[in-house]
Design a protein around this motif. Structure first.
Motif, mmCIF file in Angstrom:
data_model
loop_
_atom_site.group_PDB
_atom_site.id
_atom_site.type_symbol
_atom_site.label_atom_id
_atom_site.label_comp_id
_atom_site.label_asym_id
_atom_site.label_seq_id
_atom_site.Cartn_x
_atom_site.Cartn_y
_atom_site.Cartn_z
ATOM 1 N N MET A 101 52.717 39.614 44.792
ATOM 2 C CA MET A 101 52.903 39.088 43.469
ATOM 3 C C MET A 101 53.876 39.685 42.680
ATOM 4 N N ASP A 102 54.577 40.835 43.554
ATOM 5 C CA ASP A 102 55.353 41.400 42.455
ATOM 6 C C ASP A 102 56.506 40.650 41.914
ATOM 7 N N ASP A 103 56.994 39.923 42.890
ATOM 8 C CA ASP A 103 58.321 39.145 42.456
ATOM 9 C C ASP A 103 57.878 37.759 42.006
ATOM 10 N N LEU A 104 56.636 37.493 41.679
ATOM 11 C CA LEU A 104 56.429 36.143 40.982
ATOM 12 C C LEU A 104 56.705 36.284 39.415
ATOM 13 N N ASP A 105 57.158 35.217 39.001
ATOM 14 C CA ASP A 105 57.227 35.374 37.354
ATOM 15 C C ASP A 105 55.886 34.800 36.786
ATOM 16 N N ILE A 106 54.859 35.806 36.495
ATOM 17 C CA ILE A 106 53.746 35.321 35.957
ATOM 18 C C ILE A 106 53.623 35.852 34.546
ATOM 19 N N LYS A 107 53.125 34.817 33.597
ATOM 20 C CA LYS A 107 52.915 35.036 32.332
ATOM 21 C C LYS A 107 51.625 36.027 32.028
ATOM 22 N N GLU A 108 51.748 36.448 30.609
ATOM 23 C CA GLU A 108 50.539 37.261 30.138
ATOM 24 C C GLU A 108 49.118 36.590 30.329
ATOM 25 N N ASN A 109 48.268 37.087 30.315
ATOM 26 C CA ASN A 109 46.789 36.573 30.294
ATOM 27 C C ASN A 109 46.487 35.585 31.437
ATOM 28 N N SER A 110 47.176 35.935 32.611
ATOM 29 C CA SER A 110 47.078 34.983 33.813
ATOM 30 C C SER A 110 46.070 35.187 34.566
ATOM 31 N N ALA A 111 45.480 34.632 35.560
ATOM 32 C CA ALA A 111 44.283 34.928 36.639
ATOM 33 C C ALA A 111 44.513 34.707 37.951
ATOM 34 N N LEU A 112 44.074 35.428 38.922
ATOM 35 C CA LEU A 112 44.256 35.163 40.119
ATOM 36 C C LEU A 112 42.884 34.551 40.533
ATOM 37 N N ILE A 113 42.555 33.319 41.235
ATOM 38 C CA ILE A 113 41.259 32.939 41.790
ATOM 39 C C ILE A 113 41.505 32.617 43.236
ATOM 40 N N PHE A 114 40.488 33.340 44.083
ATOM 41 C CA PHE A 114 40.436 33.421 45.345
ATOM 42 C C PHE A 114 38.895 33.393 45.866
ATOM 43 N N THR A 115 38.618 33.142 47.164
ATOM 44 C CA THR A 115 37.438 33.162 47.798
ATOM 45 C C THR A 115 37.049 34.612 48.219
ATOM 46 N N SER A 116 35.837 34.858 48.430
ATOM 47 C CA SER A 116 35.483 36.192 48.836
ATOM 48 C C SER A 116 35.771 36.411 50.353
ATOM 49 N N PHE A 117 35.538 34.996 51.136
ATOM 50 C CA PHE A 117 36.209 35.263 52.602
ATOM 51 C C PHE A 117 37.524 34.163 52.639
ATOM 52 N N ALA A 118 38.667 34.669 52.968
ATOM 53 C CA ALA A 118 39.781 33.735 53.306
ATOM 54 C C ALA A 118 39.245 32.670 54.489
ATOM 55 N N GLY A 119 39.413 31.416 53.934
ATOM 56 C CA GLY A 119 38.912 30.567 54.852
ATOM 57 C C GLY A 119 37.489 30.501 55.323
ATOM 58 N N TYR A 120 36.681 31.391 54.837
ATOM 59 C CA TYR A 120 35.363 31.650 55.269
ATOM 60 C C TYR A 120 35.396 32.693 56.458
ATOM 61 N N THR A 121 36.465 32.882 56.812
ATOM 62 C CA THR A 121 36.522 33.753 57.935
ATOM 63 C C THR A 121 36.878 35.149 57.980
ATOM 64 N N ALA A 122 37.311 35.627 56.857
ATOM 65 C CA ALA A 122 37.773 37.031 56.851
ATOM 66 C C ALA A 122 37.786 37.431 55.240
ATOM 67 N N GLU A 123 36.893 38.768 55.092
ATOM 68 C CA GLU A 123 36.713 39.048 53.901
ATOM 69 C C GLU A 123 37.945 39.629 53.195
ATOM 70 N N GLN A 124 38.198 39.352 51.929
ATOM 71 C CA GLN A 124 39.274 39.868 51.079
ATOM 72 C C GLN A 124 39.296 41.085 50.641
ATOM 73 N N ASP A 125 40.277 42.003 50.471
ATOM 74 C CA ASP A 125 40.001 43.332 49.980
ATOM 75 C C ASP A 125 39.987 43.291 48.609
ATOM 76 N N THR A 126 39.061 42.957 47.953
ATOM 77 C CA THR A 126 38.712 43.096 46.657
ATOM 78 C C THR A 126 38.960 44.159 46.208
#
Length: 319
Positions: A102-127
């Motif tokens: 996300m370093d190079d993405l142009d993200i506004k203030e007060n934004s949010a990242l939405i994701f699932t606990s398991f990527a594709g139900y198959t691999a846990e995210q590093d929360t």
């Protein structure tokens, strides 16, 4: 024959008694207390569906909505688009989020990242890593923990990491009632900013009683699912994210469609299904077959049944 997951006998009995008026407890309050206990969030609410929980969460976000390029839930983008939110896509490793992308993405203030606990139900995210990055960059984290709530390792659906936790309690989720959802947070403003969506997503005491019952079972049920998936993954060298915890197994295959039909014939199920094909945004965007162990009755996750699945996968050269 394999069996599709259904609510527990205890859950069905309680829901029936509430429907008949034999029990008049306020299960909504009970649910909110249990959700807060599980997520370590101060504020919690029951909703009418997982998508309505997403709607409430995204309604409270003023900036951009950041979504993974795969391994998420298509409702993230659909609801963000409906709310006229600007959608930013972050590149992933087959669904797994590396926050520095996300370093190079142009993200506004007060934004949010939405994701699932398991990527594709198959691999846990590093929360933990996701949380650390987002907190230092003032990005709200929204975790869809439909499959991760009740994690005994407290890596998933942990309010210390995720600012907002949502989940569906429909079929065949970990909290498996057939309908309903939940949302929790430590930020009271989330609920202050989304009063109208909350009013539109109220559910009834029957559904709340089912959620209340299933929440008592969710830690054990998730552990059973994780162990079954681990056993299957250990036998599948080709499995995507083989060494990550998950509740399904995704195996690359150029002949996914044909092989999936073979597997459906050799591994019959009483209703619906537990074998799906990719590419699929909700799983991975590559040709593959997904064995959705999360869809199966817990009785079907015993070792002998997993061995049967392994044998059929090997017979189709998927190991």
């Amino acid at each position: 024959m394999f069996k599709f997951k259904t609510p527990s006998k205890k859950t069905l009995e309680i829901m029936s008694k509430v429907a008949k008026g034999e029990i008049s407890d306020d299960f909504e309050v009970k649910c909110e207390d249990k959700i807060s206990e599980l997520t370590s969030h101060e504020f919690a609410k029951v909703t009418s569906s997982g998508n309505n929980s997403i709607f409430i969460a995204l309604s409270a976000i003023e900036g951009d909505i950041i979504v993974p390029d795969q391994g998420g839930w298509h409702g993230f983008k659909q609801i963000a688009k409906y709310l006229n939110k600007n959608i930013i896509t972050v590149k992933t490793d087959l669904g797994l989020i590396n926050p520095t992308e996300m370093d190079d993405l142009d993200i506004k203030e007060n934004s949010a990242l939405i994701f699932t606990s398991f990527a594709g139900y198959t691999a846990e995210q590093d929360t933990k890593a996701i949380s650390k990055y987002c907190k230092s960059n003032s990005i709200t984290t929204i975790e869809d923990a439909s499959a991760g709530i009740g994690d005994n390792e407290n890596k998933l659906a942990n309010g210390s990491y995720s600012d907002i936790i949502i989940a569906s309690t429909g079929s065949p989720k970990m909290v498996n009632v057939g309908s309903g959802g939940l949302i929790s947070t430590n930020d009271k403003e989330v609920f202050e900013k989304s009063k109208m969506p909350q009013k539109l997503s109220k559910t009834n005491n029957i559904v709340c009683s089912g959620i209340d019952s299933e929440l008592d079972l969710v830690r054990k049920n998730l552990e059973v699912s994780l162990n079954a998936t681990k056993h299957l993954k250990n036998s599948m060298n080709k499995a995507i994210h083989k060494n990550k915890r998950g509740v399904n197994v995704i195996i690359p295959s150029d002949d996914a469609k044909e092989i999936s039909w073979n597997l459906k014939r050799s591994l019959p199920i009483d209703k619906s299904g537990f074998i799906t094909t990719c590419p699929n945004y909700n799983r991975v965007k590559t040709k593959a077959i997904a064995i959705e162990l999360k869809n199966l009755s817990y009785d079907c996750l015993e070792k002998q049944n997993i061995e049967k699945i392994i044998n059929e996968l090997k017979a189709n050269n998927l190991h």
